[in-house]
Write a protein that holds these residues in place. Structure first.
Motif, PDB file in Angstrom:
ATOM      1  N   ASP A 103       0.687  -1.313  -0.150  1.00 49.48           N
ATOM      2  CA  ASP A 103      -0.140  -0.101  -0.045  1.00 49.48           C
ATOM      3  C   ASP A 103       0.900   1.242   0.080  1.00 49.48           C
ATOM      4  OD1 ASP A 103       0.828  -0.577   2.478  1.00 49.48           O
ATOM      5  OD2 ASP A 103      -0.927   0.222   3.585  1.00 49.48           O
ATOM      6  N   ARG A 104       2.130   1.273   0.073  1.00 43.70           N
ATOM      7  CA  ARG A 104       2.843   2.502   0.090  1.00 43.70           C
ATOM      8  C   ARG A 104       3.143   2.999  -1.291  1.00 43.70           C
ATOM      9  NH1 ARG A 104       8.301  -0.178   2.534  1.00 43.70           N
ATOM     10  NH2 ARG A 104       8.020  -1.525   0.785  1.00 43.70           N
ATOM     11  N   PRO A 105       3.296   2.471  -2.587  1.00 40.21           N
ATOM     12  CA  PRO A 105       3.279   3.168  -3.800  1.00 40.21           C
ATOM     13  C   PRO A 105       2.147   4.175  -3.891  1.00 40.21           C
ATOM     14  CG  PRO A 105       4.213   1.138  -4.051  1.00 40.21           C
ATOM     15  CD  PRO A 105       3.334   1.094  -2.689  1.00 40.21           C
ATOM     16  N   ALA A 106       0.976   3.610  -3.612  1.00 35.41           N
ATOM     17  CA  ALA A 106      -0.365   4.519  -3.902  1.00 35.41           C
ATOM     18  C   ALA A 106      -0.272   5.648  -2.943  1.00 35.41           C
ATOM     19  CB  ALA A 106      -1.624   3.643  -3.543  1.00 35.41           C
ATOM     20  N   ALA A 107       0.223   5.623  -1.546  1.00 37.88           N
ATOM     21  CA  ALA A 107       0.177   6.770  -0.787  1.00 37.88           C
ATOM     22  C   ALA A 107       1.142   7.593  -1.045  1.00 37.88           C
ATOM     23  CB  ALA A 107       0.440   6.313   0.566  1.00 37.88           C
ATOM     24  N   GLN A 115       5.811  15.056  -8.254  1.00 35.07           N
ATOM     25  CA  GLN A 115       6.755  15.926  -7.868  1.00 35.07           C
ATOM     26  C   GLN A 115       7.629  14.962  -7.124  1.00 35.07           C
ATOM     27  OE1 GLN A 115       5.139  19.066  -5.715  1.00 35.07           O
ATOM     28  NE2 GLN A 115       4.679  17.804  -3.933  1.00 35.07           N
ATOM     29  N   ASP A 116       8.974  15.547  -7.000  1.00 33.23           N
ATOM     30  CA  ASP A 116      10.091  15.137  -6.099  1.00 33.23           C
ATOM     31  C   ASP A 116       9.626  15.406  -4.514  1.00 33.23           C
ATOM     32  OD1 ASP A 116      11.398  14.231  -8.299  1.00 33.23           O
ATOM     33  OD2 ASP A 116      12.987  15.555  -8.059  1.00 33.23           O
ATOM     34  N   GLY A 117       9.844  14.465  -3.667  1.00 39.88           N
ATOM     35  CA  GLY A 117       9.717  14.796  -2.262  1.00 39.88           C
ATOM     36  C   GLY A 117       9.779  13.572  -1.344  1.00 39.88           C
ATOM     37  N   LEU A 118       9.406  13.873   0.003  1.00 42.17           N
ATOM     38  CA  LEU A 118       9.313  12.847   0.709  1.00 42.17           C
ATOM     39  C   LEU A 118       7.874  12.822   1.468  1.00 42.17           C
ATOM     40  CD1 LEU A 118      11.648  11.192   2.695  1.00 42.17           C
ATOM     41  CD2 LEU A 118      10.613  12.792   4.573  1.00 42.17           C
ATOM     42  N   ILE A 119       7.576  11.415   1.916  1.00 42.34           N
ATOM     43  CA  ILE A 119       6.455  11.315   2.545  1.00 42.34           C
ATOM     44  C   ILE A 119       6.705  10.739   3.604  1.00 42.34           C
ATOM     45  CG2 ILE A 119       5.920   9.354   1.085  1.00 42.34           C
ATOM     46  CD1 ILE A 119       2.886   9.373   1.836  1.00 42.34           C
ATOM     47  N   ALA A 120       6.382  10.911   4.916  1.00 45.71           N
ATOM     48  CA  ALA A 120       6.428  10.378   6.255  1.00 45.71           C
ATOM     49  C   ALA A 120       4.883  10.081   6.709  1.00 45.71           C
ATOM     50  CB  ALA A 120       6.846  11.247   7.078  1.00 45.71           C
ATOM     51  N   HIS A 121       4.649   8.866   6.674  1.00 50.59           N
ATOM     52  CA  HIS A 121       3.304   8.343   7.032  1.00 50.59           C
ATOM     53  C   HIS A 121       3.333   7.821   8.067  1.00 50.59           C
ATOM     54  CE1 HIS A 121      -0.772   6.657   6.390  1.00 50.59           C
ATOM     55  NE2 HIS A 121      -0.307   5.829   6.989  1.00 50.59           N
ATOM     56  N   CYS A 122       2.640   8.327   9.142  1.00 48.33           N
ATOM     57  CA  CYS A 122       2.443   7.754  10.623  1.00 48.33           C
ATOM     58  C   CYS A 122       0.918   7.489  10.945  1.00 48.33           C
ATOM     59  CB  CYS A 122       2.983   8.705  11.632  1.00 48.33           C
ATOM     60  SG  CYS A 122       4.760   8.874  11.279  1.00 48.33           S
ATOM     61  N   GLY A 123       0.503   6.324  10.840  1.00 43.15           N
ATOM     62  CA  GLY A 123      -1.006   6.238  11.122  1.00 43.15           C
ATOM     63  C   GLY A 123      -0.914   4.866  12.225  1.00 43.15           C
ATOM     64  N   HIS A 133      12.294  11.875  -9.345  1.00 39.25           N
ATOM     65  CA  HIS A 133      12.236  11.596 -10.761  1.00 39.25           C
ATOM     66  C   HIS A 133      11.363  10.157 -11.201  1.00 39.25           C
ATOM     67  CE1 HIS A 133      14.967  14.694 -11.372  1.00 39.25           C
ATOM     68  NE2 HIS A 133      15.924  14.042 -11.043  1.00 39.25           N
ATOM     69  N   GLY A 134      10.323  10.407 -10.163  1.00 42.92           N
ATOM     70  CA  GLY A 134       9.192   9.257 -10.489  1.00 42.92           C
ATOM     71  C   GLY A 134       9.579   7.899  -9.708  1.00 42.92           C
ATOM     72  N   ALA A 135      11.144   7.904  -9.364  1.00 37.88           N
ATOM     73  CA  ALA A 135      11.415   6.513  -8.644  1.00 37.88           C
ATOM     74  C   ALA A 135      11.387   6.474  -7.189  1.00 37.88           C
ATOM     75  CB  ALA A 135      12.743   6.210  -9.053  1.00 37.88           C
ATOM     76  N   MET A 136      10.542   5.617  -6.582  1.00 35.85           N
ATOM     77  CA  MET A 136      10.448   5.480  -5.402  1.00 35.85           C
ATOM     78  C   MET A 136      11.453   4.689  -4.254  1.00 35.85           C
ATOM     79  SD  MET A 136       6.319   5.026  -5.302  1.00 35.85           S
ATOM     80  CE  MET A 136       5.251   6.012  -6.508  1.00 35.85           C
ATOM     81  N   ARG A 137      11.796   5.235  -3.180  1.00 35.20           N
ATOM     82  CA  ARG A 137      12.511   4.460  -2.268  1.00 35.20           C
ATOM     83  C   ARG A 137      11.924   4.298  -0.946  1.00 35.20           C
ATOM     84  NH1 ARG A 137      18.748   5.937  -0.105  1.00 35.20           N
ATOM     85  NH2 ARG A 137      18.860   3.976   1.275  1.00 35.20           N
ATOM     86  N   PHE A 138      11.801   3.297  -0.339  1.00 34.01           N
ATOM     87  CA  PHE A 138      11.150   3.115   1.075  1.00 34.01           C
ATOM     88  C   PHE A 138      11.885   2.631   2.211  1.00 34.01           C
ATOM     89  CE2 PHE A 138       8.250   2.270  -2.635  1.00 34.01           C
ATOM     90  CZ  PHE A 138       7.130   3.230  -2.573  1.00 34.01           C
ATOM     91  N   ALA A 139      11.466   3.017   3.356  1.00 35.37           N
ATOM     92  CA  ALA A 139      11.781   2.507   4.767  1.00 35.37           C
ATOM     93  C   ALA A 139      10.824   2.439   5.575  1.00 35.37           C
ATOM     94  CB  ALA A 139      12.840   3.709   5.147  1.00 35.37           C
ATOM     95  N   GLY A 140      10.812   1.451   6.214  1.00 34.68           N
ATOM     96  CA  GLY A 140       9.886   0.945   7.227  1.00 34.68           C
ATOM     97  C   GLY A 140       8.826   0.405   6.650  1.00 34.68           C
ATOM     98  N   GLY A 141       7.690   0.203   7.546  1.00 32.10           N
ATOM     99  CA  GLY A 141       6.561  -0.603   6.769  1.00 32.10           C
ATOM    100  C   GLY A 141       6.464  -1.821   7.274  1.00 32.10           C
TER     101      GLY A 141
END
Length: 291
Positions: A103-107, A115-123, A133-141
């Motif tokens: 469920d992370r890429p959709a978020a 756009q470039d940027g960071l998401i910090a999701h805390c639910g 540039h459209g490429a995603m890198r994840f940590a956690g979850g």
């Protein structure tokens, strides 16, 4: 309706709290919401929630379920940890033109768009992700046992741990620790609760912590600062730069803003959209791939 798969897409966004199923036809979104859907913790239960949502959407748009399952689809679901479980879900649902991921890429796509940027999701749980540039890198979850730092359930567990430390005399009592000790009827009640509590039940304690922090309660402030420190540390390790936007998503994430350093706080922007928006955008990518 006689719409073809050329102008209709299907999106499913599911997690530990709810599942949303949507079909977009000619730019119009028809969506429904069902219960929790995590395929690692309860595959059959998640499947039932998704099927319920698909049936409701099928009725709403007047398209036979079998035909709708042929629409280009994106499924972003909690608990999709490898290709095997993704294929099992795809087969179980009968989707014939689908990309299945966690469920992370959709978020990320929902919050940042392109756009470039960071998401910090805390639910209830947590993760961080950077998009360049459209490429995603994840940590956690990785769930409550192995991670989910700064999540609502993490905050709840930390609050109970600090309460027990106050009983031991290794930290000062505060209004928060006294409140939790009383509500759970002493140390035995805390231990009993923690032995069976779900992440959502731990997370239900988090509002008491955020409220106490606003009044300067030292135990609560220390917990919130620890969560913010984790977000800062992980963001920088992912490569976040001060020129990039930060989106704080999830029920507790916004409460960390005041505890972040100035450069991160000034980069915070409201999310462009929600995870379902991102799932629909990714479903459109699937459609273009199969044109």
């Amino acid at each position: 309706m006689t719409e073809s798969r050329n102008n209709a897409v299907l999106a499913i966004d599911g997690g530990g709290t709810r599942c949303r199923v949507a079909c977009m036809i000619d730019g119009v979104v028809h969506s429904v919401e069902t219960g929790a859907a995590n395929v690692s913790t309860d595959f059959d239960g998640a499947l039932a929630q998704i099927r319920s949502g698909l049936d409701q959407v099928s009725d709403r748009i007047g398209v036979l379920g079998a035909k709708m399952l042929g629409f280009p689809a994106y499924v972003g679901l909690a608990g999709v940890t490898d290709k095997q479980i993704a294929q099992r879900l795809r087969d179980a649902l009968g989707l014939t033109c689908a990309r299945v991921e966690d469920d992370r890429p959709a978020a990320v796509r929902g919050a940042l768009g392109a756009q470039d940027g960071l998401i910090a999701h805390c639910g209830t749980g947590s993760f961080l992700a950077i998009q360049i540039h459209g490429a995603m890198r994840f940590a956690g979850g990785w769930g409550a046992v192995l991670g989910d730092e700064a999540s609502a359930q993490w905050v709840g567990r930390r609050a109970l741990a600090e309460t027990l430390c106050a009983v031991d005399g290794t930290r000062l009592e505060t209004g928060l620790t006294r409140k939790l000790l009383g509500e759970l009827r002493g140390t035995a009640g805390i231990v009993r609760f923690a032995g069976t509590a779900t992440p959502a039940q731990f997370g239900a304690i988090a509002p008491a912590v955020t409220c106490a922090a606003q009044t300067g309660d030292t135990a609560a402030v220390e917990i919130m600062q620890a969560g913010a420190d984790y977000l800062e540390r992980t963001a920088r390790r992912l490569g976040w730069q001060t020129c990039q936007a930060i989106c704080l998503t999830g029920g507790i994430a916004g409460h960390y803003a005041d505890y972040l350093p100035d450069d991160m706080r000034s980069a915070i922007r409201p999310p462009l959209g929600e995870p379902l928006t991102g799932a629909l955008a990714l479903a459109n990518e699937v459609r273009h791939e199969h044109l």
